[in-house]
Design an enzyme around this catalytic site. Structure first.
Site, PDB file in Angstrom:
ATOM      1  N   LYS A 131       0.840  -1.204   0.000  1.00 32.01           N
ATOM      2  CA  LYS A 131       0.000   0.000   0.000  1.00 32.01           C
ATOM      3  C   LYS A 131       0.875   1.254   0.000  1.00 32.01           C
ATOM      4  O   LYS A 131       0.621   2.196  -0.757  1.00 32.01           O
ATOM      5  CB  LYS A 131      -0.914  -0.035   1.229  1.00 32.01           C
ATOM      6  N   SER A 132       1.892   1.281   0.850  1.00 28.61           N
ATOM      7  CA  SER A 132       2.752   2.478   0.928  1.00 28.61           C
ATOM      8  C   SER A 132       3.392   2.765  -0.421  1.00 28.61           C
ATOM      9  O   SER A 132       3.456   3.909  -0.870  1.00 28.61           O
ATOM     10  CB  SER A 132       3.867   2.248   1.958  1.00 28.61           C
ATOM     11  N   ARG A 156       2.814   5.969  -3.297  1.00 33.87           N
ATOM     12  CA  ARG A 156       3.967   6.773  -3.737  1.00 33.87           C
ATOM     13  C   ARG A 156       4.193   6.641  -5.241  1.00 33.87           C
ATOM     14  O   ARG A 156       4.621   7.590  -5.890  1.00 33.87           O
ATOM     15  CB  ARG A 156       5.211   6.347  -2.948  1.00 33.87           C
ATOM     16  N   ARG A 172      -8.371  12.137  12.413  1.00 39.11           N
ATOM     17  CA  ARG A 172      -6.944  11.870  12.677  1.00 39.11           C
ATOM     18  C   ARG A 172      -6.132  13.163  12.755  1.00 39.11           C
ATOM     19  O   ARG A 172      -6.448  14.156  12.103  1.00 39.11           O
ATOM     20  CB  ARG A 172      -6.397  10.913  11.616  1.00 39.11           C
ATOM     21  N   SER A 188       7.329   8.614  12.576  1.00 35.56           N
ATOM     22  CA  SER A 188       6.279   8.592  11.563  1.00 35.56           C
ATOM     23  C   SER A 188       6.842   8.808  10.167  1.00 35.56           C
ATOM     24  O   SER A 188       7.369   9.878   9.852  1.00 35.56           O
ATOM     25  CB  SER A 188       5.226   9.674  11.852  1.00 35.56           C
ATOM     26  N   GLN A 204       5.039   9.036   7.613  1.00 33.96           N
ATOM     27  CA  GLN A 204       4.169   9.985   6.905  1.00 33.96           C
ATOM     28  C   GLN A 204       4.618  11.418   7.167  1.00 33.96           C
ATOM     29  O   GLN A 204       4.611  12.249   6.256  1.00 33.96           O
ATOM     30  CB  GLN A 204       2.715   9.782   7.336  1.00 33.96           C
ATOM     31  N   ASP A 239       2.256  -1.387  11.694  1.00 36.28           N
ATOM     32  CA  ASP A 239       0.929  -1.746  11.173  1.00 36.28           C
ATOM     33  C   ASP A 239       0.566  -3.200  11.460  1.00 36.28           C
ATOM     34  O   ASP A 239      -0.554  -3.633  11.164  1.00 36.28           O
ATOM     35  CB  ASP A 239       0.879  -1.499   9.660  1.00 36.28           C
ATOM     36  N   LYS A 292      -3.982   5.529  14.761  1.00 32.09           N
ATOM     37  CA  LYS A 292      -4.093   4.910  13.435  1.00 32.09           C
ATOM     38  C   LYS A 292      -5.548   5.037  12.954  1.00 32.09           C
ATOM     39  O   LYS A 292      -6.290   5.863  13.457  1.00 32.09           O
ATOM     40  CB  LYS A 292      -3.631   3.451  13.511  1.00 32.09           C
ATOM     41  N   ARG A 331      -7.358  -3.436   9.440  1.00 33.88           N
ATOM     42  CA  ARG A 331      -6.387  -4.377  10.027  1.00 33.88           C
ATOM     43  C   ARG A 331      -6.951  -5.086  11.262  1.00 33.88           C
ATOM     44  O   ARG A 331      -6.643  -6.248  11.498  1.00 33.88           O
ATOM     45  CB  ARG A 331      -5.079  -3.671  10.337  1.00 33.88           C
TER      46      ARG A 331
HETATM   47  C1  S3P Z   1       2.781   4.755   6.252  1.00 35.41           C
HETATM   48  C2  S3P Z   1       3.330   5.087   7.446  1.00 35.41           C
HETATM   49  C3  S3P Z   1       2.794   4.624   8.742  1.00 35.41           C
HETATM   50  C4  S3P Z   1       1.830   3.458   8.587  1.00 35.41           C
HETATM   51  C5  S3P Z   1       0.866   3.684   7.469  1.00 35.41           C
HETATM   52  C6  S3P Z   1       1.599   3.863   6.146  1.00 35.41           C
HETATM   53  C7  S3P Z   1       3.391   5.260   5.012  1.00 35.41           C
HETATM   54  O1  S3P Z   1       2.085   5.687   9.368  1.00 35.41           O
HETATM   55  O2  S3P Z   1       1.137   3.245   9.795  1.00 35.41           O
HETATM   56  O3  S3P Z   1      -0.030   2.594   7.342  1.00 35.41           O
HETATM   57  O4  S3P Z   1       3.038   4.769   3.915  1.00 35.41           O
HETATM   58  O5  S3P Z   1       4.231   6.161   5.096  1.00 35.41           O
HETATM   59  P1  S3P Z   1       2.824   6.749  10.357  1.00 35.41           P
HETATM   60  O6  S3P Z   1       3.755   7.526   9.554  1.00 35.41           O
HETATM   61  O7  S3P Z   1       1.701   7.555  10.939  1.00 35.41           O
HETATM   62  O8  S3P Z   1       3.509   5.891  11.399  1.00 35.41           O
END
Ligand code: S3P
Length: 454
Positions: free
Chosen positions: A32-33, A37, A133, A178, A180, A327, A354, A399
């Site tokens: 997914k990440s 991107r 969030r 994080s 993100q 995760d 989350k 999840r």
């Molecule tokens: C992610 C970073 C994580 C993860 C999320 C995906 C990403 O979050 O929990 O499912 O793709 O960069 P955080 O950056 O809030 O830890």
């Protein structure tokens, strides 16, 4: 009183009958990440980027549609195939309407960084979970770079990015682990003046740094620090997205909890070292997971995972592994609930922000199924034993829904999992695949397709 969100009444329910073990071989959907991107970077690159293995889950598809709405030509081909005709970041234009990003924190946080850097007027919205969030964690550093971003009360979405003068690079020390936040600041830095540097308190996933390099961007990394100079352009590249280790985690846990003698193969899983904490933790618990056929795909390690059954033993989860498995804790809580002895999780307070408060949702759900588990501010204490079954509310979190389903391997009675629609955000087809591997899940409610195994 519980602070759990209200259950959605019209969302699908999974009913998982007690199951004995997992076996065979399977492949989970794309990471997914990396899928998010691939769309973002391909959209601002010069040239055609072809992606294979793209996750066709709701989250990453929302990101794809958002870039289409900003004028990027993106075509979907066969399963997992996406073709992006990049013409550079300068051609992106305001969508003229709010961009809806569904359930996805990654979509919202990374796009905010990128679009704030480009000064493109945008309104970003999401579902009820995303709307609750925290966004101040990205808005604060972006505003200190000069960005203009409006939020709702207490820094919550929707976010409103407004055009303004060019941003200035910053040196930012991230208060929480994080990826993100790190990525949002680095992506804003791509179009800012000077150098942008992010220091993080613990290792987090580095897909942004690796993938930007694949697009020809010079990103410097040194331990917990990443930096880049603004004004670099991206050149298109082809990407193969590996299977998502986060989706694999349910099968890794299930495979370990299966009886001795059973074996399961999860093929083509992305093994980026910033994501493999779940394997380390399961091995510390006595899990037998072998990595075979290791290869490199688009700058990321990929391998097949061979899991042997035989059960797990409780441990104190080392805190340095928490951000590398963040995760996977819903699945790991089930691993602990089925392990011999006691497991202690600490240093995992990020779980509370989350898609749901995953400590609360897992503690309440596992308790309802008969587990001996107590939540703490930053984790949980779990005594392993068999579960009796019952009803667990996933609270709309993909999840936790999948984790409660896997708990049917350690349950004497059926497990009903409420509010499972969002499984489609990261793992379309989960119930069908799980049933082919040995679970017995019936999907009830609208759009139900999976039926009992056999
Ligand atoms: C992610 C970073 C994580 C993860 C999320 C995906 C990403 O979050 O929990 O499912 O793709 O960069 P955080 O950056 O809030 O830890």
């Amino acid at each position: 009183m519980s602070n759990l969100p209200q259950a959605a009444t019209d969302s699908r329910t999974f009913v998982a009958e007690p199951a004995v073990g997992l076996s065979g071989s399977l492949r989970v959907p794309g990471d997914k990440s990396m899928s998010h991107r691939s769309i973002m970077f391909g959209s601002i690159a010069e040239g055609v980027t072809e992606v294979t293995g793209f996750l066709e889950g709701e989250d990453s598809v929302h990101t794809l549609e958002a870039f289409q709405a900003m004028g990027v030509s993106i075509e979907r081909g066969g399963p997992g195939e996406v073709r992006i005709e990049g013409r550079g970041a300068a051609v992106l234009k305001p969508a003229g309407r709010a961009l809806y990003l569904g359930n996805s924190g990654t979509g919202m946080r990374l796009m905010t960084g990128l679009l704030a850097g480009l000064g493109i007027e945008t309104r970003l919205t999401g579902d009820a979970s995303l709307s609750g969030r925290p966004m101040a964690r990205i808005v604060d550093p972006l505003v200190s770079m000069g960005a203009r971003i409006g939020t709702e009360d207490k820094g919550r979405p929707p976010l409103h990015i407004q055009p303004g003068p060019r941003l200035s690079g910053i040196e930012y020390t991230c208060p929480m682990a994080s990826a993100q936040v790190k990525s949002a600041v680095l992506l804003a830095g791509l179009h800012a003046g000077g150098v942008t540097t992010v220091h993080e308190p613990a290792v987090t996933r580095d897909h942004t740094e690796r993938m930007l390099r694949g697009f020809g961007v010079d990103v410097a990394t040194d331990g917990l620090t990443a930096s880049l100079r603004g004004g670099q352009t991206l050149s298109a590249t082809n990407l193969t997205v590996p299977g998502d280790i986060s989706s694999s985690a349910f099968f890794l846990v299930g495979g370990c909890l299966s009886p001795a003698g059973s074996s399961l193969i999860v093929e083509s899983v992305g093994l980026n070292p910033t994501r493999t904490g779940v394997i380390d933790i399961l091995r510390l618990m006595g899990g037998r997971i072998e990595v075979r056929n290791e290869r490199l795909q688009g700058g990321e390690p990929v391998a097949d995972l061979f899991v042997s059954g035989g059960g797990l033993t409780g441990i104190e989860v080392p805190e340095h592994l928490v951000s590398l498995a963040i995760d996977e804790f819903p699945a790991l809580f089930v691993a602990a609930a089925g392990a011999r002895g006691q497991t202690l999780v600490t240093g995992a307070e990020e779980l509370r922000v989350k898609e749901t408060d995953r400590i609360e949702v897992m503690v309440q759900g596992l308790k309802a199924l008969g587990a001996d588990i107590e939540g703490t501010s930053d984790g949980a204490l779990i005594q392993g034993a068999r579960l009796r079954g019952g009803t667990a509310d996933s609270c709309g979190d993909h999840r936790t829904a999948m984790a409660f389903s896997i708990a049917s391997l350690i349950s004497d009675g059926p497990i009903t999992v409420l509010d499972c629609d969002n499984v489609d955000t990261s793992f379309p087809g989960f119930a069908e695949l799980a049933n082919r591997s040995g679970l017995d899940i019936t999907v009830q409610g609208h759009g139900a397709t999976a039926s009992a195994a056999g």
